[in-house]
Design an enzyme around this catalytic site. Structure first.
Site, short mmCIF file in Angstrom:
data_model
loop_
_atom_site.label_atom_id
_atom_site.label_comp_id
_atom_site.label_asym_id
_atom_site.label_seq_id
_atom_site.Cartn_x
_atom_site.Cartn_y
_atom_site.Cartn_z
N PHE A 92 -3.52 6.84 -48.46
CA PHE A 92 -2.41 7.22 -49.60
C PHE A 92 -1.17 6.87 -49.23
O PHE A 92 -0.04 7.59 -49.34
CB PHE A 92 -2.53 8.76 -49.90
CG PHE A 92 -3.75 9.28 -49.81
CD1 PHE A 92 -4.93 8.88 -50.60
CD2 PHE A 92 -4.26 10.20 -48.80
CE1 PHE A 92 -6.13 9.20 -50.73
CE2 PHE A 92 -5.59 10.83 -48.85
CZ PHE A 92 -6.52 10.23 -49.49
N CYS A 93 -0.86 5.76 -48.41
CA CYS A 93 0.50 5.37 -47.85
C CYS A 93 1.06 6.07 -47.00
O CYS A 93 2.47 6.10 -46.89
CB CYS A 93 1.21 4.82 -49.20
SG CYS A 93 0.67 3.45 -50.16
N ASN A 94 0.35 7.15 -46.33
CA ASN A 94 1.01 7.77 -45.12
C ASN A 94 0.08 7.64 -43.98
O ASN A 94 -0.55 8.50 -43.61
CB ASN A 94 0.77 9.23 -45.77
CG ASN A 94 1.39 10.40 -45.22
OD1 ASN A 94 1.73 10.11 -44.06
ND2 ASN A 94 1.79 11.52 -45.90
#
EC number: 2.8.1.9
Length: 825
Positions: free
Chosen positions: A430-432
Site C-alpha cells: 500500500f505504498c507504505n
C-alpha cells in the site's frame, strides 16, 4: 438474523447513524444502489461517492455558469465566491481558525507534500524526522532534505496505554526509537551558522494506511515544544521544529483538531473523504509556516505583475494565490461542498464510531478462526486490541492468512479469489514500505533479496523465501454495512479455513497436493480407450483458433501455433485480458496452400497472408517476453491497418522467426510449475501444448449447473471445452486423471507433463450474439475445488519428449483418434 443480533448486542451503540435522517440500511438502499452485487472494502484506497451526491454535483454544474476565477466577469466572480467558501469548509472541517491557517488547493495530497518539500527552508543544519509508518509520498520529502545537506532519520513511536485502552498522550508516556541517520555527500555544518536557527520537519500520518493505527495528535505539541526531551538530547533535536500531518487517510473519519494540535502543515485528499472529485487535494498551512517557504517558480495567477524582457516580478501577497500555480481545478472545488454536506449531516464522530464497530467485529472474527488441527488462520497487523474505546484503531484491518501447516497463503491469492466472489479489497504494501517491513518482519536484506528476485510493487510475488511480501487490507467507509463484513468473513471461512470434509470423488484440491491413484492407471486407461478427440491451433496469440483432424508437429509444438502476435504501438503485447475483442478474430491455415486466413466482424474483407512469401514483410526487430528474446518479422502497413480495425486500436502484427532463453527452469517441478524454458516455445504463455479432458470439463459443468440451481434455481449453459483454449482434447479418461500423468504417448509421439495449467480471468470471457461478455464463471467454481497454493488448475501442460532421438521427427503428425497411453509413475 441471529448473527446480526449478536453483532448489534455488542456494537449496536456504535453501528449505524441513529441520530441521522437515514439509517445505514436506508443510505445503502437509496444512495449506493450500484453495490447490490459488490462488497467494496477498499475505502482506504478510495472511498465511494454517493449517487445523490453526484446528482447534486450534476445539477449544480448544469444550472450554474462557473468561469475562470482569474478574471472580473460575473461568472468568474461567482467562481471566486465558491472557491472562497470551499476554503472555509476545509478549514472548518479541521477546526482551523481562518486567522491562523490558510487552505491551498492542490492536485492531490501528493502534490501538497511535494509543495512542502520543494519550498521548505532546508539547510545542512536541518533534520527531517518521520515515523516508519509513512506513505511513500511523505518519504519522498527526504530527497529534498538530503539534497540540501540536511539529516534524515525514521523513528518508531510507542505510546503507553491505560487499562481501559485509552492512550496517555503525555511526554513521559511516549517512547521513541531512532533509526540510523541518513546524510548525503557528507554534508558539514556551515561555519558560524547557529544550529538553533535551523528549521526541522517532523512528519507522521494521523492514521497509518497499512495497519489503521492512529497516532496521538499530542505528538504535534510534544515535538514543537519539547523536541530535545522527545529525542532524549539527540544533537539532531536542536533548532525550530515544524510538524506535518499526513491526514489523507485519517481525515475521512477523524480530522485533526488544529485548535488543539496546531500542526504547521496538514495534507488531505478529497476522494478519500467522499469519493469525488479525484485529482484534488489541499494543504492546510499555518500563516507563520507559509512565510518560511521559499518559492522559486511563478506562474499565471501567482504574480501581481511581471515584465517579459527584464528580470522583474512582483508576487501576490495572499498565501493561496502565492502557491496555487495556474488555474485551480475550480469545477472540482465547486463540487466538494456536496461531499461535505454528507459528512456534516452524518458527523465525523458518528462515522468514526460506525467504521470502528465494523473494524472491531472483523478483527474479532478473524482472530477466532481455527483450522481443523487447531492452528490459527489469521495474523493481524497493528494494534489488535478489541476494545472499541481504543483510539488507536482506525477503519483498516490488515492481515495475512496461514495454512494448517503454518505456511502462508499469498495475499494475491486472497485478492484473486475475493474478486471472484464479488469482494473488492487491496493487497500488497500500500505504498507504505516502512510499515510493511515493520509488521511483516522484513529486514533490509530481505527487502533487497526480494528485489533481486524480481519483486516490485503490485506484482504477483506475494511469498518469497517463505515470508509474505505484502498483506491483505480491508478498509471500511461511512456507507459500509454489517452485511459487507459478514460476507467477507464467510468468504475467508469457506475459502481458507481447513475443515473436515468429504473429498468428493477425490477431486478436491485446496491446499493439498493433487490426489490421484496411480495403481493400475495405465491399464485402466488403455482398456477404456482413451483417445485424442480434438486438435486445435491458435496461429495468432489470443485470437480464435481452428480445429483439424490431423496436424504436423514442429520443434515449437503444433506447427504455426502461437507463431504470430499483435503489439500496440507502445510495444505492449495485446491479449484477450486487455482486448477481449481479439476472441472475435477467426483464423485458419490452409496447410496445402500455405495461406493464413483471418476474419473479423469489424472488417469487411477477409485477410489472407501467404506463409512462404516475403512480400508482406517490413523488416525484423527484437523484443523480450517471459525472459525470452524473440527475433520477429514485421508486416507492412496494409496488414497492420486490417488488425487495427479489427481490435479497435492501432497495432502491428509480428511473426516469430527465432527465440532464445535467458533463464533455466528449476529442477524441482512441483504441481502447477509455470513456463517451460527447457524447450522452444513460440508466443505461448507457458508450454508447447495444453491438454484437457472431456470428462474433466463434464464434471466442471455438473458443478456449475449444481451451483446455479442451488443459488438461483436456474440452469446454466455448459462451458465449452474451447473456452480453455486447449491444443489437445482427450476423451475416455476419468475426470482429472490427467493430473497424475508424468508422461504420455499419443499415437507414436511422446510427451512430458509439466504439471497443471494455472487458469486466469481469461476463461471467464465468452461470446454471445457477436459480443464478448464476462462473468465470474467458470473460474469461481474451479477455485472452490481446484486450488493449489494460489493456483487454480485445470488441464495440464505438455512438451514434446524426443526420448532417445536428438530432435523431433519433422514428419511426425498428430491425428484425431490416436490412442493416448499415460504413465503416472
Amino acid at each position: 438474523m441471529a448473527d446480526k443480533e449478536e453483532f448489534l448486542k455488542e456494537f449496536g451503540d456504535y453501528y449505524g447513524y441513529p441520530n441521522a435522517s437515514k439509517s445505514i440500511d436506508e443510505i445503502r438502499a437509496s444512495e449506493f444502489k450500484r453495490l447490490t452485487d459488490t462488497v467494496y472494502l477498499d475505502h482506504a484506497g478510495a472511498t465511494l461517492y454517493s449517487e445523490l451526491q453526484m446528482e447534486a454535483v450534476f445539477k449544480d454544474l448544469s444550472t450554474n455558469v462557473y468561469g475562470n476565477p482569474h478574471s472580473q466577469s460575473d461568472s468568474s466572480s461567482a467562481t471566486s465566491d465558491i472557491v472562497r467558501e470551499a476554503r472555509r469548509q476545509v478549514l472548518d472541517y479541521c477546526n482551523a481558525s481562518q486567522k491562523d491557517y490558510k487552505c491551498i488547493f492542490t492536485s492531490g495530497a501528493t502534490a501538497a507534500l511535494k509543495l512542502i518539500g520543494e519550498n521548505f527552508p532546508w539547510s545542512c543544519n536541518s533534520t527531517f524526522m518521520y515515523t516508519m509508518e509513512n506513505h511513500n509520498s511523505v518519504l519522498g520529502l527526504r530527497e529534498y532534505a538530503l539534497s540540501q545537506g540536511a539529516a534524515a532519520f525514521a523513528v518508531d513511536i510507542n505510546e503507553a496505554v491505560d487499562q481501559d485502552g485509552a492512550s496517555r498522550n503525555s511526554l513521559t508516556s511516549v517512547k521513541v526509537s531512532q533509526h540510523s541517520v541518513q546524510r548525503r555527500n557528507e554534508a558539514k555544518v556551515l561555519e558560524g551558522a547557529a544550529i538553533g536557527d535551523a528549521y526541522n520537519l517532523f512528519a507522521f500520518p494521523s492514521e497509518c494506511n497499512f495497519s489503521g493505527m492512529r497516532f496521538g495528535l499530542d505528538l504535534v505539541n510534544i515535538v514543537k515544544q519539547n523536541a530535545e526531551i522527545f529525542l532524549e538530547g539527540s544533537p539532531y533535536s536542536k533548532g525550530r521544529w515544524m510538524v506535518l500531518i499526513d491526514a489523507a487517510k485519517g481525515c475521512a473519519t477523524r480530522p485533526p483538531d488544529l485548535s488543539l494540535y496546531p500542526a504547521d502543515f496538514v495534507v488531505i485528499s478529497f476522494y478519500k473523504l467522499f469519493g469525488y472529485p479525484t485529482g484534488l487535494g489541499a494543504l492546510i498551512i499555518r500563516n507563520d509556516a507559509a512565510k518560511l517557504l521559499k518559492k522559486t517558480y511563478f506562474s499565471g495567477g501567482t504574480v501581481a505583475a511581471s515584465i517579459a524582457d527584464i528580470d522583474f516580478v512582483r508576487r501576490r501577497e495572499g498565501v493561496e494565490e502565492h502557491f496555487e500555480d495556474g488555474t485551480i481545478s475550480f469545477l472540482s472545488i465547486a463540487s466538494i461542498r456536496h461531499g461535505f454536506k454528507i459528512l456534516n449531516n452524518l458527523t465525523t464522530s458518528a462515522m468514526c464510531r460506525h467504521t470502528m464497530s465494523l473494524t472491531m467485529f472483523l478483527k474479532k472474527k478473524l482472530l477466532a478462526l481455527r483450522h481443523e488441527n487447531g492452528a490459527t488462520v489469521c495474523t493481524l497487523y497493528g494494534n489488535c486490541a478489541l476494545k472499541v474505546s481504543m483510539h488507536e484503531s482506525g477503519s483498516i484491518v490488515s492481515f495475512n492468512l496461514k495454512r494448517p501447516d503454518g505456511s502462508w497463503f499469498g495475499c494475491r491469492e486472497v485478492e484473486k479469489l475475493a474478486s471472484l466472489s464479488g469482494i473488492q479489497l487491496r493487497t500488497g504494501c500500500f505504498c507504505n514500505p516502512g510499515a510493511c517491513a515493520k509488521y511483516l518482519g522484513l529486514s533490509h536484506s530481505d527487502l533487497l533479496s526480494n528485489l533481486e528476485a524480481g519483486h516490485v510493487c503490485w506484482d504477483d510475488n506475494d511469498v518469497i523465501n517463505g515470508k509474505p511480501t505484502g498483506a491483505v487490507r480491508v478498509s471500511f467507509g461511512y456507507m459500509s454495512t454489517y452485511e459487507d463484513a459478514k460476507k467477507f468473513i464467510d468468504f475467508i471461512r469457506s475459502s481458507f479455513v481447513s475443515i473436515p470434509s468429504e473429498f468428493e470423488k477425490g477431486y478436491l484440491l485446496r491446499s493439498k497436493s493433487i490426489p490421484y491413484t496411480s495403481e493400475g492407471l495405465e491399464d485402466r486407461l488403455s482398456s477404456s480407450g482413451c483417445r485424442l478427440k480434438s486438435i486445435n491451433i491458435y496461429p495468432i496469440k489470443s485470437c480464435a483458433g481452428f480445429s483439424v483432424k490431423n496436424w504436423p508437429l514442429s520443434n515449437t509444438g503444433l506447427q504455426y501455433d502461437r507463431e504470430w502476435l499483435l503489439k500496440s504501438l507502445t510495444g505492449e503485447i495485446l491479449t484477450q485480458k486487455k482486448v477481449p475483442e481479439m476472441s472475435l478474430i477467426n483464423t485458419f491455415i490452409n496447410i496445402k496452400q500455405q495461406i493464413l486466413s483471418v476474419e473479423s466482424p469489424h472488417c469487411k474483407s477477409k485477410l489472407q497472408i501467404k506463409l512462404d512469401s516475403d512480400s508482406y514483410l517490413f523488416g525484423k526487430e527484437e523484443f523480450y517476453l517471459h525472459n525470452q528474446r524473440y527475433e520477429v518479422q514485421c508486416y507492412e502497413n496494409e496488414i497492420n491497418q486490417w488488425f487495427s480495425d479489427a481490435v479497435g486500436q492501432p497495432c502491428t502484427l509480428v511473426r516469430c522467426c527465432q527465440s532464445e532463453y535467458y533463464c533455466s527452469l528449476n529442477n524441482n517441478r512441483s504441481v502447477g510449475m509455470c513456463r517451460d524454458v527447457d524447450s522452444r516455445v513460440n508466443f505461448a504463455n507457458e508450454a508447447q501444448f495444453l491438454l484437457i479432458s472431456e470428462e474433466s470439463v463434464s464434471d466442471l459443468n455438473n458443478r456449475l449447473s449444481s451451483n446455479t440451481k442451488k443459488f438461483s434455481g436456474n440452469g446454466t449453459p455448459c462451458v465449452n471445452p474451447m473456452r480453455f483454449r486447449p491444443n489437445l482434447i482427450i476423451s475416455g479418461a476419468e475426470p482429472y486423471a490427467e493430473d497424475g500423468w508424468r508422461n504420455l504417448r499419443i499415437g507414436n509421439t511422446y510427451f512430458s507433463s509439466l504439471g497443471g495449467c494455472n487458469r486466469c480471468q481469461m476463461i471467464n470471457f465468452y461470446q454471445q450474439t457477436g459480443q464478448v461478455k464476462k462473468t465470474n464463471e467458470p473460474l469461481a467454481t474451479l477455485a472452490s475445488y481446484r486450488r493449489v497454493k494460489g493456483k487454480i488448475l485445470f488441464g495440464i501442460l505438455l512438451r514434446y519428449d524426443p526420448g532417445n532421438k536428438a530432435e523431433l521427427d519433422t514428419n511426425s503428425w498428430l491425428k484425431v483418434g490416436d490412442e493416448v497411453h499415460p504413465n503416472s509413475k
